[in-house]
Design a protein around this motif. Structure first.
Motif, PDB file in Angstrom:
ATOM      1  N   VAL B 250       2.821   2.816  -2.418  1.00 35.56           N
ATOM      2  CA  VAL B 250       1.414   3.091  -2.083  1.00 35.56           C
ATOM      3  C   VAL B 250       1.089   4.544  -2.422  1.00 35.56           C
ATOM      4  N   THR B 251      -0.035   4.735  -3.072  1.00 37.23           N
ATOM      5  CA  THR B 251      -0.498   6.096  -3.320  1.00 37.23           C
ATOM      6  C   THR B 251      -1.783   6.301  -2.530  1.00 37.23           C
ATOM      7  N   SER B 253      -5.392   6.762  -1.933  1.00 39.26           N
ATOM      8  CA  SER B 253      -6.695   6.640  -2.568  1.00 39.26           C
ATOM      9  C   SER B 253      -7.663   6.272  -1.453  1.00 39.26           C
ATOM     10  N   PRO B 254      -8.946   6.473  -1.656  1.00 39.15           N
ATOM     11  CA  PRO B 254      -9.874   6.188  -0.561  1.00 39.15           C
ATOM     12  C   PRO B 254      -9.716   4.768  -0.053  1.00 39.15           C
ATOM     13  N   GLY B 255      -9.567   4.651   1.248  1.00 45.31           N
ATOM     14  CA  GLY B 255      -9.404   3.333   1.845  1.00 45.31           C
ATOM     15  C   GLY B 255      -8.005   2.781   1.701  1.00 45.31           C
ATOM     16  N   SER B 256      -7.103   3.563   1.167  1.00 41.81           N
ATOM     17  CA  SER B 256      -5.734   3.086   0.971  1.00 41.81           C
ATOM     18  C   SER B 256      -4.765   4.238   1.191  1.00 41.81           C
ATOM     19  N   SER B 257      -4.735   4.735   2.421  1.00 44.29           N
ATOM     20  CA  SER B 257      -3.882   5.881   2.715  1.00 44.29           C
ATOM     21  C   SER B 257      -2.429   5.444   2.880  1.00 44.29           C
ATOM     22  N   PHE B 258      -1.550   6.271   2.400  1.00 43.79           N
ATOM     23  CA  PHE B 258      -0.126   6.028   2.616  1.00 43.79           C
ATOM     24  C   PHE B 258       0.189   6.287   4.096  1.00 43.79           C
ATOM     25  N   VAL B 259       0.840   5.328   4.728  1.00 45.20           N
ATOM     26  CA  VAL B 259       1.210   5.495   6.132  1.00 45.20           C
ATOM     27  C   VAL B 259       2.607   6.079   6.180  1.00 45.20           C
ATOM     28  N   PRO B 260       2.785   7.296   6.681  1.00 42.70           N
ATOM     29  CA  PRO B 260       4.118   7.898   6.658  1.00 42.70           C
ATOM     30  C   PRO B 260       5.098   7.090   7.500  1.00 42.70           C
ATOM     31  N   TYR B 262       7.245   4.629   6.127  1.00 42.42           N
ATOM     32  CA  TYR B 262       7.586   3.327   5.567  1.00 42.42           C
ATOM     33  C   TYR B 262       9.107   3.160   5.512  1.00 42.42           C
ATOM     34  N   HIS B 276       1.522  15.987   9.378  1.00 37.40           N
ATOM     35  CA  HIS B 276       0.418  15.039   9.274  1.00 37.40           C
ATOM     36  C   HIS B 276      -0.687  15.374  10.280  1.00 37.40           C
ATOM     37  N   ARG B 280      -3.346  16.786   7.855  1.00 35.40           N
ATOM     38  CA  ARG B 280      -4.077  15.594   7.396  1.00 35.40           C
ATOM     39  C   ARG B 280      -5.129  15.182   8.417  1.00 35.40           C
ATOM     40  N   ASP B 281      -4.756  15.289   9.695  1.00 37.95           N
ATOM     41  CA  ASP B 281      -5.685  14.859  10.743  1.00 37.95           C
ATOM     42  C   ASP B 281      -6.444  16.029  11.374  1.00 37.95           C
TER      43      ASP B 281
END
Lengths: 444, 319
Positions: B250-251, B253-260, B262, B276, B280-281
């Motif tokens: 997963v990379t 991109s808008p609406g498709s965030s990588f969930v740390p 995995y 994060h 990020r937050d």
């Protein structure tokens, strides 16, 4: 006495020092301080634009788009800095050394950009220059503002649709409903003698590239937030409808088989993308896939269509997920007026937008550029343009915890897919709680 | 003749005037460094931990950030994972490095070659090494599982299975333990030979010699390795994040965030979650709370290790 005062003085200095760390500069000229009139009225300046594009053809496209601005404002020198991500922009603003203009690929941080004032509110200059925001489709207007502050403008947009491999479709038309998608996904799937998947009709896993829960959500019109910013995921039955449909299809494949297949697939941004090489028959993807197929899989015979929607919500058909690149003026920009002219040019000038769109194969954002005869389009790209203009198209609403919220939901959905969740309602309620707790912490 | 001791104990020799200032002057480089790079950041971290801090504005919120930690499941997952790495990855890496070093001391021929072979992985950049490892251990296309399949063994889904992701990272850490191997090798070569000769004459076997001569002699080096290993594990970030990103595919991109973290949070470590939260937050105040937890954990674990090794070494030199 001096000895008693010393600790107090030290504490005072410490507090001042700590407080000094929290602010960017405030003494830079403010946007709108001087009215911008004729092009020649702006003084000579050198401005810097940071953007995230990195590939040679992308960088060239940006240079070409800026060429029109340079012609219009010869006294302004524009320096383009490529491959800059949000983290670097944030640090530069905090350090008081921001670029004059900055662009980001993600709309996820718009709420933070606007709320913190990291990007300047453009409303005053938009009003001052009489820029008609109505030239932007509503969905784009929504994702470039937060609580009344429009701190960024849209540069280009992304529109998601269904890509299908015509050869693998065996003459079938692309599905319009979830039940049609299910039927076709099963029919087009090919397995070996041991039941391992060789070709998947459709990948229902949210861990498959662009099949994230946000992108799939447009199939059912899932609502993310209540008006007060709290989570609506647990209370909107659309999400339950989507997840129930998705789990049934996953179970048909077998979660283990599906995961094994997914992990053996090529990388998303490579020539080995499974759609390019015929490993999946149908996939949801952004409009950029057209350019990538043209580059890496010239012989692929494919078509595009809007994403299928829930059988009981036919009004959603034609829409899709929308996002895009944004551009704005960071706090502390040294030449805000010149910067605004560049932002205005790049985001509203039809020729500039069409030049960028033709080179990058992203969707231009104004109605005039969408209708421009100079815009290159074929049937597959036209789908993206239609999705972009459709009233049912959806973008993630700006939210101060947008990334966190997406992750919280995505993490839950992965557990759901694996079968680890037995009570969907309770699980979705827990997602709500996680999101709402974070909202409280962030002061929303 | 009775000697009278003045109240307060024996008189101290009077220090020459200005000696204290001189001492401060000589110590000032350290003091400045300590103040700038330790005391100030620590004080700032404590200060911010009581605030809502979005990197641009501050608002005092008392203990809210600390309260949030109690209900943050992902922070708890990150803490458990980090402790797992401390408890299993550090000992595994230490034992492996010691074993390899011990073998290298026994080599009669090709010692230089094998030393180079075992040291080389530590020269590979972390990101490149991790990416290579994830591809090598890919369950569908990786050569390791394909080789296992030839032997009739179904290999695990290394970085895709929550149960195997951390062991996968442990293998990666062992593969890159070249620096530790070199340190152990130097320590082993420094053990006096006559001790082994005397023990052999007394009938001590290889294990007895290792336990009663080698281990006590090199215990300060083992302690050094353990302490630095624990601190390294508490700061474990790059490999876990890169492995998770590559394995997930997963990379952002808008609406498709990588969930740390995995798969399913298995590789989420405390430093990742801290980063994060802060960057990020935009909840830097809460990230400061996580940083303080890390600081407390590393201090506590280091103290425990120092005490344990102090008891372990014969003369207490370990302390």
């Amino acid at each position: 006495m001096r000895r008693r005062l010393a600790p107090l003085a030290a504490a005072g200095i410490a507090v001042l020092a700590l407080a000094a760390c929290t602010a960017g500069t405030e003494d830079a000229p403010r946007l709108g301080a001087k009215p911008s009139g004729a092009a020649s009225a702006l003084p000579a300046a050198t401005i810097e634009l940071w953007h995230g594009f990195s590939a040679d053809h992308e960088v060239k496209a940006f240079e070409d788009a800026v060429a029109g601005f340079r012609k219009k404002f010869p006294q302004i020198t524009v320096k383009l800095v490529k491959a800059v991500e949000d983290d670097k922009i944030i640090q530069a603003v905090r350090a008081g050394q921001p670029p004059d203009v900055a662009s980001s690929f993600s709309t996820d941080n718009v709420a933070q950009f606007c709320k913190t004032g990291m990007f300047q509110d453009l409303n005053p200059v938009i009003a001052q220059d009489g820029v008609d925001i109505g030239v932007l489709p509503q969905v784009v207007q929504n994702y470039t503002q937060f609580e009344g502050k429009r701190c960024v403008m849209p540069l280009l947009a992304d529109a998601y649709g269904l890509y299908y491999n015509k050869k693998l479709m065996k003459g079938h038309e692309p599905p319009k409903t979830l039940s049609e998608l299910t039927r076709l996904a099963k029919e087009l799937t090919v397995r070996d003698s041991e039941g391992n998947i060789e070709v998947a009709g459709f990948m229902p896993s949210t861990q498959y590239y662009e099949h994230s829960i946000s992108h799939l959500g447009t199939m059912v019109g899932g609502k993310w937030y209540n008006p007060d910013g709290t989570s609506a995921i647990g209370s909107d039955p659309a999400w339950k409808q989507l997840l129930t449909w998705q789990k049934e299809l996953i179970d048909w494949y077998g979660h283990d088989k599906l995961e094994k297949f997914r992990k053996g697939l090529g990388q998303e941004w490579s020539a080995d993308n499974p759609f390019h090489v015929g490993k999946v028959a149908m996939a949801i993807d952004g409009e950029w896939r057209n350019a990538m197929i043209a580059l890496d899989a010239k012989d692929l015979d494919y078509g595009t269509a809007p994403v299928p929607v829930a059988d009981d919500k036919p009004q959603l058909y034609g829409g899709g997920f929308i996002s895009g690149t944004i551009i704005g003026i960071p706090r502390g920009a040294k030449n805000p007026q010149a910067a605004w002219e560049l932002v205005k040019y790049l985001t509203t000038d039809t020729d500039g937008l069409v030049t960028l769109s033709n080179a990058l194969r992203n969707v231009p954002t104004t109605k005039a550029s969408l209708a421009s005869p100079a815009l290159k389009k074929d049937a597959n790209f036209q789908t993206a343009l239609d999705v972009f203009a459709h009233p049912a198209s959806f973008s993630l609403p700006a939210h101060i915890n947008s990334v966190y919220n997406q992750e919280a939901f995505a993490e839950f959905v992965v557990k759901w897919e694996s079968g680890a969740v037995t009570d969907l309602d309770a699980g979705l309620a827990e997602v709500d709680k996680t999101i709402n707790d974070k909202l409280k912490l962030a002061g929303g | 003749m009775a000697i009278t001791v003045p109240p307060g104990g024996a008189p101290r020799a009077a220090r020459p005037r200005g000696e204290g200032r001189k001492a401060l002057l000589w110590a000032s480089p350290w003091l400045i460094g300590f103040g700038l790079f330790f005391a100030y950041p620590l004080a700032a971290t404590v200060y911010f931990s009581f605030h809502r801090y979005d990197l641009f504005s501050l608002e005092f919120i008392g203990l809210d950030n600390y309260r949030h930690l109690l209900g943050d499941d992902r922070a708890h997952t990150a803490m458990r994972n980090t402790l797992w790495l401390v408890a299993f990855m550090v000992p595994a890496q230490t034992v492996f490095a010691l074993g390899v070093a011990q073998l290298l001391t026994r080599l009669k021929a090709g010692a230089g070659f094998f030393r180079t072979v075992f040291y080389l992985p530590s020269l590979v950049p972390m990101v490149a090494g991790t990416v290579a490892f994830v591809f090598i251990l890919n369950p569908a296309t990786g050569p390791v599982n394909q080789a296992l399949a030839l032997l009739g063994v179904t290999g695990p889904d290394w970085f895709g299975d929550p149960a195997w992701a951390k062991p996968g990272l442990t293998l990666l850490a062992m593969w890159g333990a070249g620096n530790t191997v070199v340190i152990f090798l130097a320590a082993l070569l420094d053990v006096p030979r006559h001790l082994y000769e005397a023990a052999a004459i007394d009938g001590a076997g290889a294990w007895r010699q290792f336990r009663d001569i080698t281990l006590p002699t090199i215990s300060p080096v083992i302690m050094f390795s353990a302490v630095t290993g624990v601190i390294y594990a508490l700061q474990y970030f790059t490999q876990a994040m890169v492995a998770a990103r590559v394995a997930s595919g997963v990379t952002d991109s808008p609406g498709s965030s990588f969930v740390p973290g995995y798969p399913e949070g298995a590789t989420l470590t405390l430093p990742q979650w801290l980063f994060h939260q802060g960057f990020r937050d935009f909840t830097m105040g809460y990230a400061c709370v996580l940083a303080l937890v890390m600081f407390a954990a590393s201090t506590l674990l280091t103290l425990v290790l120092l005490r344990r090794f102090s008891a372990f070494t014969a003369d207490g030199e370990g302390s």
